[in-house]
Design a protein around this motif. Structure first.
Motif, PDB file in Angstrom:
ATOM      1  N   THR A  95       0.827  -1.208   0.000  1.00  0.00           N
ATOM      2  CA  THR A  95       0.000   0.000   0.000  1.00  0.00           C
ATOM      3  C   THR A  95       0.862   1.259   0.000  1.00  0.00           C
ATOM      4  O   THR A  95       2.091   1.188  -0.012  1.00  0.00           O
ATOM      5  N   GLU A  96       0.194   2.414   0.014  1.00  0.00           N
ATOM      6  CA  GLU A  96       0.819   3.736   0.080  1.00  0.00           C
ATOM      7  C   GLU A  96       1.797   3.965  -1.063  1.00  0.00           C
ATOM      8  O   GLU A  96       2.865   4.555  -0.888  1.00  0.00           O
ATOM      9  N   LEU A  97       1.403   3.519  -2.252  1.00  0.00           N
ATOM     10  CA  LEU A  97       2.159   3.829  -3.460  1.00  0.00           C
ATOM     11  C   LEU A  97       1.909   5.287  -3.789  1.00  0.00           C
ATOM     12  O   LEU A  97       0.768   5.737  -3.865  1.00  0.00           O
ATOM     13  N   ASN A  98       2.978   6.036  -4.006  1.00  0.00           N
ATOM     14  CA  ASN A  98       2.819   7.481  -4.173  1.00  0.00           C
ATOM     15  C   ASN A  98       3.201   7.884  -5.592  1.00  0.00           C
ATOM     16  O   ASN A  98       2.656   7.357  -6.547  1.00  0.00           O
ATOM     17  N   GLU A  99       4.141   8.791  -5.772  1.00  0.00           N
ATOM     18  CA  GLU A  99       4.468   9.306  -7.094  1.00  0.00           C
ATOM     19  C   GLU A  99       4.869   8.183  -8.041  1.00  0.00           C
ATOM     20  O   GLU A  99       5.613   7.277  -7.670  1.00  0.00           O
ATOM     21  N   LEU A 100       4.369   8.237  -9.284  1.00  0.00           N
ATOM     22  CA  LEU A 100       4.571   7.176 -10.260  1.00  0.00           C
ATOM     23  C   LEU A 100       5.341   7.689 -11.475  1.00  0.00           C
ATOM     24  O   LEU A 100       5.264   8.863 -11.821  1.00  0.00           O
ATOM     25  N   GLU A 101       6.031   6.757 -12.143  1.00  0.00           N
ATOM     26  CA  GLU A 101       6.672   7.032 -13.424  1.00  0.00           C
ATOM     27  C   GLU A 101       6.562   5.776 -14.274  1.00  0.00           C
ATOM     28  O   GLU A 101       7.024   4.693 -13.872  1.00  0.00           O
ATOM     29  N   CYS A 102       5.924   5.902 -15.439  1.00  0.00           N
ATOM     30  CA  CYS A 102       5.767   4.774 -16.364  1.00  0.00           C
ATOM     31  C   CYS A 102       6.937   4.762 -17.340  1.00  0.00           C
ATOM     32  O   CYS A 102       7.191   5.762 -18.022  1.00  0.00           O
ATOM     33  N   VAL A 103       7.623   3.622 -17.417  1.00  0.00           N
ATOM     34  CA  VAL A 103       8.792   3.497 -18.288  1.00  0.00           C
ATOM     35  C   VAL A 103       8.812   2.102 -18.901  1.00  0.00           C
ATOM     36  O   VAL A 103       8.867   1.102 -18.188  1.00  0.00           O
ATOM     37  N   ASP A 104       8.737   2.033 -20.225  1.00  0.00           N
ATOM     38  CA  ASP A 104       8.862   0.768 -20.945  1.00  0.00           C
ATOM     39  C   ASP A 104       7.917  -0.308 -20.409  1.00  0.00           C
ATOM     40  O   ASP A 104       8.306  -1.457 -20.203  1.00  0.00           O
ATOM     41  N   GLY A 105       6.676   0.069 -20.187  1.00  0.00           N
ATOM     42  CA  GLY A 105       5.669  -0.900 -19.768  1.00  0.00           C
ATOM     43  C   GLY A 105       5.724  -1.283 -18.302  1.00  0.00           C
ATOM     44  O   GLY A 105       4.956  -2.150 -17.869  1.00  0.00           O
ATOM     45  N   GLN A 106       6.606  -0.658 -17.529  1.00  0.00           N
ATOM     46  CA  GLN A 106       6.702  -0.910 -16.098  1.00  0.00           C
ATOM     47  C   GLN A 106       6.375   0.384 -15.342  1.00  0.00           C
ATOM     48  O   GLN A 106       6.455   1.476 -15.903  1.00  0.00           O
ATOM     49  N   VAL A 107       6.014   0.256 -14.068  1.00  0.00           N
ATOM     50  CA  VAL A 107       5.633   1.412 -13.262  1.00  0.00           C
ATOM     51  C   VAL A 107       6.568   1.516 -12.063  1.00  0.00           C
ATOM     52  O   VAL A 107       6.619   0.605 -11.226  1.00  0.00           O
ATOM     53  N   TRP A 108       7.307   2.625 -11.992  1.00  0.00           N
ATOM     54  CA  TRP A 108       8.098   2.926 -10.811  1.00  0.00           C
ATOM     55  C   TRP A 108       7.223   3.703  -9.835  1.00  0.00           C
ATOM     56  O   TRP A 108       6.460   4.588 -10.244  1.00  0.00           O
TER      57      TRP A 108
END
Length: 269
Positions: free
Chosen positions: A186-199
């Motif tokens: 839980t508590e996933l915050n800021e996201l960055e989508c790169v090459d089909g994966q999510v940071w």
């Protein structure tokens, strides 16, 4: 979202390289039912350079659009959409989030910017060129992080789910449960989508995770302990802000941090 290679080359010439000074801390314990094969690799960021960042910014979203760096900041009545100079951290342009909303994650979609709000129940669509709000659309649940994954947007809401949205209408189109070692994360915050994966940043930790949105499984963990030495265990001045430059290079920062770090993140093949 992927940034063109010119952003990487341009940033690389800005400042002298700095050595990484990240201390180690053990990853959270895994459940007895998980196997060694299912456990995500734990890596450390390799610091390549350090740039200034506005230490008054409660950073909620960070994203490159070509060589242009955008940032969304939070706090009700103080939230902004900003265009930054990535070399100096200076604010080139800014506009207040409307209606005193508590701004959250942002992502660029062509000539628009989508901005989440925390508990205001709306997402704000902005004209990227003029930094003016265009419309607001209703959103169920909270807004935390946001990124564009090709023909969809991916949103975090503080739970163990990533939610998928149409980039034109913001209508929700599906979701996936996020797990690490078979346990909900839980508590996933800021996201960055790169090459089909999510940071994703994990709120109030020094940890980033990389998630496969097809399965929801965490496949890589980044231990960024000590990335900014001045953090000092603060519960507010935490890691939050991921902008992909190119390849395995990223720009990382945090809430009220006076610095941004160009780092290399190299997940195992």
């Amino acid at each position: 979202m992927d940034a063109p290679r010119r952003a990487a080359a341009w940033l690389g010439a800005l400042v002298a390289l700095t050595a990484a000074a990240c201390g180690g801390s053990p990853p959270p314990a895994v459940s007895d039912t998980s196997t060694a094969e299912s456990r995500p690799a734990v890596i450390k960021p390799e610091v390549l350079a350090e740039m200034p960042h506005d230490a008054t910014a409660w950073t909620q979203g960070l994203e490159f659009d070509g060589p242009t760096l955008y940032e969304g900041t939070g706090i009700a009545g103080k939230s902004q959409i900003r265009e930054l100079d990535p070399a100096t951290g200076a604010v080139r342009r800014s506009a207040p989030t409307p209606n005193d909303y508590y701004g959250e994650g942002i992502t660029v979609v062509d000539d628009r910017i989508w901005e989440l709000t925390w508990r205001d129940g709306v997402a704000v669509e902005w004209d990227k060129n003029t930094l003016t709000p265009v419309r607001e659309v209703p959103v169920d649940g909270e807004g935390w992080g946001l990124c564009r994954d090709d023909d969809r947007l991916i949103r975090s809401d503080g739970t163990d789910r990533l939610r998928f949205h149409d980039p034109a209408t913001f209508a929700e189109t599906g979701s996936v449960t996020v797990t690490r070692d078979g346990q909900p994360l839980t508590e996933l915050n800021e996201l960055e989508c790169v090459d089909g994966q999510v940071w994703a940043n994990v709120w109030k930790t020094d940890m980033l995770v990389r998630i496969d949105p097809a399965t929801g499984k965490v496949n890589t963990v980044v231990d960024a302990t000590g990335l900014w030495p001045g953090q000092g265990g603060s519960r507010e001045r935490v890691l939050n802000g991921i902008a992909h430059i190119d390849g395995d290079e990223y720009l990382l920062t945090g809430k009220y941090w006076p610095a941004m770090y160009r780092v290399r993140l190299q997940p195992p093949a």
